[in-house]
Design a protein around this motif. Structure first.
Motif, short mmCIF file in Angstrom:
data_model
loop_
_atom_site.label_atom_id
_atom_site.label_comp_id
_atom_site.label_asym_id
_atom_site.label_seq_id
_atom_site.Cartn_x
_atom_site.Cartn_y
_atom_site.Cartn_z
N SER A 84 0.82 -1.22 0.00
CA SER A 84 0.00 0.00 0.00
C SER A 84 0.85 1.27 0.00
CB SER A 84 -0.92 0.02 1.23
OG SER A 84 -0.16 -0.01 2.43
N ASN A 85 2.19 1.08 -0.13
CA ASN A 85 3.11 2.21 -0.10
C ASN A 85 2.91 3.05 1.16
OD1 ASN A 85 5.23 3.77 -1.18
ND2 ASN A 85 3.79 5.29 -2.00
N SER A 86 2.68 2.37 2.26
CA SER A 86 2.45 3.05 3.53
C SER A 86 3.77 3.20 4.30
CB SER A 86 1.43 2.27 4.37
OG SER A 86 0.16 2.26 3.72
N LYS A 87 3.69 3.90 5.42
CA LYS A 87 4.87 4.17 6.23
C LYS A 87 4.60 3.79 7.69
CE LYS A 87 7.07 6.43 2.85
NZ LYS A 87 8.35 5.99 2.25
N VAL A 88 5.62 3.24 8.34
CA VAL A 88 5.52 2.90 9.75
C VAL A 88 6.56 3.71 10.53
CG1 VAL A 88 5.71 1.10 11.50
CG2 VAL A 88 4.73 0.56 9.26
N ILE A 89 6.13 4.34 11.61
CA ILE A 89 7.04 5.06 12.50
C ILE A 89 7.06 4.32 13.83
CG2 ILE A 89 7.47 7.20 13.75
CD1 ILE A 89 5.96 8.65 11.49
N VAL B 136 10.02 1.73 7.18
CA VAL B 136 9.92 1.78 8.64
C VAL B 136 10.99 2.73 9.18
CG1 VAL B 136 9.83 0.47 10.79
CG2 VAL B 136 9.10 -0.61 8.65
N LEU B 137 10.57 3.69 9.98
CA LEU B 137 11.47 4.68 10.56
C LEU B 137 11.39 4.61 12.08
CD1 LEU B 137 13.21 7.38 10.04
CD2 LEU B 137 11.06 8.58 10.54
#
Length: 325
Positions: free
Chosen positions: A146-151, A226-227
């Protein structure tokens, strides 16, 4: 029922939010809900197996979503507000719509499976969620697809333990007797049970906070989606960290935007927001927001024990913590 353009009506969204609020109120009634067992891990009352299985299974994560992942009491509410301000702060109307959505609605493991029918239709252009689950329960393929981002936000384990203690005393969906039996009656017993991995915080028996960090940091190292964000780095240089997060989320911020985010994410601003939060989530989660408060709570032997455990668990993993600024 979805409208012809693929959205849902504001009335239906409002009904969903009211249903979530009622569910939270029932959960907060202090009736002593049971500890949940799932895939060899133990969870606090309120954890929904059906929500996690659906979220990590058949649910289609909205494109370009943002997920704030964390262990309890490491800066979850703060990081969620930072993300909200970065994404929507430039548009007051959208920001206010976002604030109308109770924070617990965003938590993937809380509530009813029915909420996932509505989450993609929430009145905000970019969806953001949160979770406390361990990395081995999380579906990272969904993030990439989904081209999402995780922090992943984390903080030093000494301040985390103290914050967890104060929060645990306010957990609304456990009776006093249940809290004392499961978590411990007073600080020394609480601490001993906690570092022995006896608290049901979503990990296996014998595991606690550092094990959660280790699992997630493996993905921080290997997954560009993931950051990691250190709580203490936010305290030390908030504007710099805001810019780093915004870059990761591919959002351009002007100097004025960074100033606005900074002003709206202070502890005092968060406490002000907490007064209008009907779920009580913010009020429970915003306390002092300090670094080094552990020195007023931990004994010398307790502090040394955490140092010893961290040295044993973190050696060779490239993970370190900041205990004072």
């Amino acid at each position: 029922m979805a409208q012809s353009n693929g959205t849902v009506s504001s009335d239906m969204i409002q009904r969903m939010l009211e249903e979530m609020n009622n569910s939270l109120k029932n959960m907060q009634a202090g009736n002593g809900l049971e500890i949940t067992q799932y895939k060899g891990k133990e969870f606090m009352p309120g954890f929904s197996v059906e929500c996690v299985e659906h979220a990590m299974g058949e649910w289609t994560m909205p494109q370009n979503s943002v997920i704030v992942s964390s262990y309890p009491k490491t800066g979850t509410a703060w990081c969620m507000e930072i993300v909200r301000q970065i994404l929507f702060g430039h548009d007051e109307a959208v920001l206010n719509k976002s604030k109308s959505i109770p924070i617990p609605v965003h938590l993937l493991e809380l509530g009813s499976k029915k909420k996932f029918d509505f989450l993609p239709h929430l009145p905000i252009p970019r969806k953001f969620f949160a979770t406390h689950i361990a990395a081995d329960l999380f579906n990272f393929d969904k993030v990439r697809e989904s081209n999402s981002k995780v922090i992943y936000v984390y903080r030093n384990p000494k301040d985390q333990a103290v914050s967890w203690y104060h929060f645990a005393n306010k957990i609304p969906n456990m009776t006093r007797e249940q809290k004392e039996k499961v978590l411990g009656k007073e600080w020394n017993e609480f601490f001993a049970k906690y570092v022995a991995g006896e608290h049901p915080t979503g990990l296996a028996k014998g595991e606690w906070y550092p094990d959660h960090v280790i699992g997630w940091m493996e993905h921080v190292k290997s997954d560009e989606n993931v950051l990691s964000v250190e709580y203490e780095s936010l305290k030390k240089d908030f504007p710099k960290e805001v810019c780093r997060i915004a870059k990761f989320l591919e959002v351009e911020l002007s100097a004025d935007d960074v100033k606005r985010v900074t002003e709206n994410c202070t502890v005092s601003a968060m406490k002000s927001e907490a007064t209008s939060d009907k779920t009580g989530f913010l009020k429970m989660n915003v306390r002092k927001g300090e670094v080094g408060g552990w020195k007023d709570q931990l004994t010398v032997s307790q502090s040394e024990l955490i140092d010893k455990v961290m040295e044993e668990k973190m050696t060779g993993k490239g993970i370190s913590f900041t205990y004072v600024l």
